[in-house]
Design a protein around this motif. Structure first.
Motif, PDB file in Angstrom:
ATOM      1  N   GLY A  43       0.796  -1.218   0.000  1.00  0.00           N
ATOM      2  CA  GLY A  43       0.000   0.000   0.000  1.00  0.00           C
ATOM      3  C   GLY A  43       0.828   1.267   0.000  1.00  0.00           C
ATOM      4  O   GLY A  43       2.056   1.234   0.057  1.00  0.00           O
ATOM      5  N   ARG A  44       0.119   2.388  -0.045  1.00  0.00           N
ATOM      6  CA  ARG A  44       0.785   3.677   0.024  1.00  0.00           C
ATOM      7  C   ARG A  44       0.968   4.086   1.479  1.00  0.00           C
ATOM      8  O   ARG A  44       0.261   3.614   2.367  1.00  0.00           O
ATOM      9  N   ARG A  45       1.891   4.991   1.680  1.00  0.00           N
ATOM     10  CA  ARG A  45       2.079   5.521   3.020  1.00  0.00           C
ATOM     11  C   ARG A  45       0.870   6.391   3.359  1.00  0.00           C
ATOM     12  O   ARG A  45       0.442   7.224   2.543  1.00  0.00           O
ATOM     13  N   GLU A  46       0.312   6.197   4.534  1.00  0.00           N
ATOM     14  CA  GLU A  46      -0.880   6.942   4.920  1.00  0.00           C
ATOM     15  C   GLU A  46      -0.704   7.617   6.271  1.00  0.00           C
ATOM     16  O   GLU A  46      -0.034   7.097   7.169  1.00  0.00           O
ATOM     17  N   TYR A  47      -1.341   8.725   6.393  1.00  0.00           N
ATOM     18  CA  TYR A  47      -1.260   9.553   7.595  1.00  0.00           C
ATOM     19  C   TYR A  47      -2.024   8.908   8.746  1.00  0.00           C
ATOM     20  O   TYR A  47      -3.150   8.458   8.567  1.00  0.00           O
ATOM     21  N   VAL A  48      -1.416   8.918   9.928  1.00  0.00           N
ATOM     22  CA  VAL A  48      -2.044   8.333  11.109  1.00  0.00           C
ATOM     23  C   VAL A  48      -2.406   9.402  12.136  1.00  0.00           C
ATOM     24  O   VAL A  48      -3.541   9.472  12.608  1.00  0.00           O
ATOM     25  N   ALA A  49      -1.429  10.234  12.497  1.00  0.00           N
ATOM     26  CA  ALA A  49      -1.683  11.224  13.549  1.00  0.00           C
ATOM     27  C   ALA A  49      -0.574  12.263  13.557  1.00  0.00           C
ATOM     28  O   ALA A  49       0.515  12.025  13.030  1.00  0.00           O
ATOM     29  N   LEU A  50      -0.883  13.415  14.137  1.00  0.00           N
ATOM     30  CA  LEU A  50       0.141  14.435  14.296  1.00  0.00           C
ATOM     31  C   LEU A  50      -0.044  15.190  15.601  1.00  0.00           C
ATOM     32  O   LEU A  50      -1.127  15.217  16.184  1.00  0.00           O
ATOM     33  N   ILE A  51       1.036  15.802  16.040  1.00  0.00           N
ATOM     34  CA  ILE A  51       1.016  16.700  17.179  1.00  0.00           C
ATOM     35  C   ILE A  51       1.859  17.912  16.805  1.00  0.00           C
ATOM     36  O   ILE A  51       2.968  17.787  16.316  1.00  0.00           O
TER      37      ILE A  51
END
Length: 115
Positions: A43-51
């Motif tokens: 799969g593609r790299r996908e965003y999970v979370a940020l701070i």
């Protein structure tokens, strides 16, 4: 030059929990937006979370209320607490730092969820 190194990946059963970490060196993470991404097999790299720098947090759809991002500025560490893991959470998890137009990536830590 900022350097990021993830750790804590491993194997976990469906429904289990796992905490992964990212150690930053070369600069303090308090001045960066810190993120977790993941890349599932094929799969593609996908965003999970940020701070972000003020401590505000945002979560992507993979988190689905199950993951918590946090940081310890004194230790220069970024964390991702993952609960209720399922098979589709199997992925390499990457730590990323952003500041202005620049970004830095770690090499990733593999999380494998099995029955």
């Amino acid at each position: 030059q900022l350097h990021l190194e993830e750790s804590g990946g491993g194997s976990v059963q469906v429904g289990g929990s796992l905490n992964i970490s990212c150690l930053a060196s070369g600069d303090t993470i308090s001045t960066y937006t810190m993120l977790w991404y993941r890349q599932r097999p094929g799969g593609r790299r996908e965003y999970v979370a940020l701070i972000i720098t003020d401590g505000s947090k945002n979560y992507g759809s993979p988190a689905r209320g199950r993951f918590t991002i946090s940081r310890d500025v004194s230790k220069n560490m970024l964390y991702l607490q993952m609960t209720s893991l399922d098979l589709e959470d199997t992925a390499t998890y990457y730590c990323k730092a952003e500041r202005g137009p620049k970004d830095w990536w770690g090499k990733g830590t593999l999380v494998t969820v099995s029955l």
